[in-house]
Design a protein around this motif. Structure first.
Motif, PDB file in Angstrom:
ATOM      1  N   ALA A 115       0.863  -1.184   0.000  1.00  0.00           N
ATOM      2  CA  ALA A 115       0.000   0.000   0.000  1.00  0.00           C
ATOM      3  C   ALA A 115       0.896   1.229   0.000  1.00  0.00           C
ATOM      4  O   ALA A 115       1.981   1.227   0.611  1.00  0.00           O
ATOM      5  CB  ALA A 115      -0.922   0.011   1.214  1.00  0.00           C
ATOM      6  N   ASP A 117       1.171   5.722   0.008  1.00  0.00           N
ATOM      7  CA  ASP A 117       0.566   7.039   0.180  1.00  0.00           C
ATOM      8  C   ASP A 117       1.660   8.090   0.022  1.00  0.00           C
ATOM      9  O   ASP A 117       2.797   7.892   0.484  1.00  0.00           O
ATOM     10  CB  ASP A 117      -0.107   7.187   1.544  1.00  0.00           C
ATOM     11  N   GLY A 195      -4.196   1.709  -2.410  1.00  0.00           N
ATOM     12  CA  GLY A 195      -4.103   3.099  -1.984  1.00  0.00           C
ATOM     13  C   GLY A 195      -5.473   3.741  -2.032  1.00  0.00           C
ATOM     14  O   GLY A 195      -6.432   3.155  -2.542  1.00  0.00           O
ATOM     15  N   HIS A 196      -5.580   4.943  -1.497  1.00  0.00           N
ATOM     16  CA  HIS A 196      -6.857   5.667  -1.505  1.00  0.00           C
ATOM     17  C   HIS A 196      -6.727   6.862  -2.439  1.00  0.00           C
ATOM     18  O   HIS A 196      -5.825   7.688  -2.273  1.00  0.00           O
ATOM     19  CB  HIS A 196      -7.231   6.131  -0.093  1.00  0.00           C
ATOM     20  N   ILE A 198      -5.704   6.645  -5.405  1.00  0.00           N
ATOM     21  CA  ILE A 198      -4.302   6.333  -5.701  1.00  0.00           C
ATOM     22  C   ILE A 198      -3.799   7.007  -6.976  1.00  0.00           C
ATOM     23  O   ILE A 198      -2.584   7.114  -7.183  1.00  0.00           O
ATOM     24  CB  ILE A 198      -4.123   4.793  -5.773  1.00  0.00           C
ATOM     25  N   ASP A 201      -1.405   9.710  -6.159  1.00  0.00           N
ATOM     26  CA  ASP A 201      -0.053   9.264  -5.792  1.00  0.00           C
ATOM     27  C   ASP A 201       0.758   8.922  -7.043  1.00  0.00           C
ATOM     28  O   ASP A 201       1.941   9.287  -7.153  1.00  0.00           O
ATOM     29  CB  ASP A 201      -0.143   8.048  -4.867  1.00  0.00           C
ATOM     30  N   THR A 214      -4.041  -2.639  -9.570  1.00  0.00           N
ATOM     31  CA  THR A 214      -4.279  -1.478  -8.713  1.00  0.00           C
ATOM     32  C   THR A 214      -5.577  -1.666  -7.941  1.00  0.00           C
ATOM     33  O   THR A 214      -6.594  -2.054  -8.517  1.00  0.00           O
ATOM     34  CB  THR A 214      -4.365  -0.190  -9.559  1.00  0.00           C
ATOM     35  N   ASP A 216      -7.907   0.573  -5.539  1.00  0.00           N
ATOM     36  CA  ASP A 216      -8.179   1.904  -5.000  1.00  0.00           C
ATOM     37  C   ASP A 216      -9.330   1.815  -4.006  1.00  0.00           C
ATOM     38  O   ASP A 216     -10.470   1.537  -4.392  1.00  0.00           O
ATOM     39  CB  ASP A 216      -8.534   2.850  -6.151  1.00  0.00           C
ATOM     40  N   ALA A 262      -1.242   4.949   4.460  1.00  0.00           N
ATOM     41  CA  ALA A 262      -0.975   3.722   3.701  1.00  0.00           C
ATOM     42  C   ALA A 262      -1.409   2.496   4.502  1.00  0.00           C
ATOM     43  O   ALA A 262      -2.012   1.562   3.961  1.00  0.00           O
ATOM     44  CB  ALA A 262       0.510   3.639   3.352  1.00  0.00           C
TER      45      ALA A 262
END
Length: 317
Positions: A115, A117, A195-196, A198, A201, A214, A216, A262
């Motif tokens: 993960a 961030d 990731g959030h 993502i 990022d 991926t 998200d 993360a």
């Protein structure tokens, strides 16, 4: 049409004669028929002959047996085993390998999940351009495997400390963007990355990760469902953490912690991993059948001379 019919008949007769010759020489089992799964000979691969029994004959006129290719597409009745196979194939393809390990759990290789961030600062006119200033990567268990401050390529205009947590002091130990980018992309290679939101990022990293690898957490409807929120709503990481993990993050005036964010994204993903991966597996588009492995393919094409060894085509048939 009549000419084509005669030509087809001659080709079929020549094929039958060659088959009889192969049977006489002991290179083909007599019970082999066109209706069964016929061994398909590729023009470039004629070094060994595999009979119907599976034994390998001496090097001579050769018709290799084509191996069955299993399609990675999954049926609507997807089981955990099929998800595991789907993940295994996905990860093995990333490694350049054609073989995936068969397991009974969708949690195949925790080391393949990370993960990420990132925290950004403002550069450019009035600090409106976002550039990477810190990047954190954690593994499947939430342990930190990368956490470094990064010196942007342009001069910093706005540290955005209230949100980023970045100060001028942090830049003293920061590494150049290009060096950080190389280190981070090496970690992300062949991984399933969580990731959030993502895409922000990846944009800061100037990088595009394969979509099928991926995850998200801002786009997983199952998470919103569990939180009792609208399925299609864009919910913040802070809100999902509060509703589903009973956890307070991004609190206070010192800015966000990319490590904490993360870790939280990975926790949220793991919370719904099985259900989410099942839905992803079901949504995979079916792979079109290969003409070399599709049993419905017209076998008349294999009667052409180019599919037969030279010593047979020049024989006295």
């Amino acid at each position: 049409p009549q000419g084509r019919s005669k030509k087809k008949s001659r080709k079929h007769q020549r094929f039958m004669e060659r088959r009889a010759l192969l049977e006489q020489k002991g290179l083909l089992s007599p019970h082999w028929r066109l209706g069964s799964q016929a061994p398909v000979a590729e023009p470039e691969a004629r070094s060994t002959l595999t009979e119907a029994s599976g034994t390998t004959a001496p090097r001579c006129g050769k018709v290799p047996k084509l191996k069955q290719v299993v399609s990675p597409s999954l049926s609507p009745s997807t089981s955990l085993d099929s998800i595991a196979r789907h993940h295994s194939l996905l990860l093995s393809q990333g490694n350049g390998s054609s073989k995936g390990a068969q397991t009974s759990s969708p949690l195949l290789r925790p080391c393949k999940y990370v993960a990420i961030d990132c925290e950004m600062v403002g550069t450019g006119p009035q600090g409106r351009l976002s550039e990477l200033a810190r990047c954190s990567v954690v593994n499947y268990e939430g342990d930190v495997i990368y956490d470094k401050y990064v010196q942007p390529e342009l001069p910093i205009v706005d540290y955005r400390t209230r949100w980023s947590g970045i100060t001028k002091q942090h830049m003293k130990s920061a590494i150049p963007f290009k060096a950080a980018q190389a280190e981070i992309l090496k970690i992300l290679k062949d991984k399933i990355v969580v990731g959030h939101a993502i895409h922000n990022d990846f944009q800061a990293l100037k990088y595009f990760h394969p979509k099928d690898r991926t995850r998200d957490t801002s786009r997983i409807p199952v998470l919103n469902q569990r939180a009792g929120l609208p399925v299609r709503a864009s919910v913040s990481l802070k809100s999902l953490a509060r509703h589903l993990l009973r956890k307070k993050i991004q609190d206070g005036c010192k800015g966000h912690s990319s490590v904490e964010d993360a870790q939280t994204a990975m926790e949220l993903y793991r919370l719904v991993e099985v259900q989410w991966e099942m839905e992803l597996a079901r949504s995979l588009p079916p792979r079109p059948p290969s003409p070399l492995t599709d049993p419905t393919t017209d076998s008349i094409q294999y009667m052409d001379d180019r599919y037969w060894p030279t010593d047979l085509t020049t024989s006295s048939l």
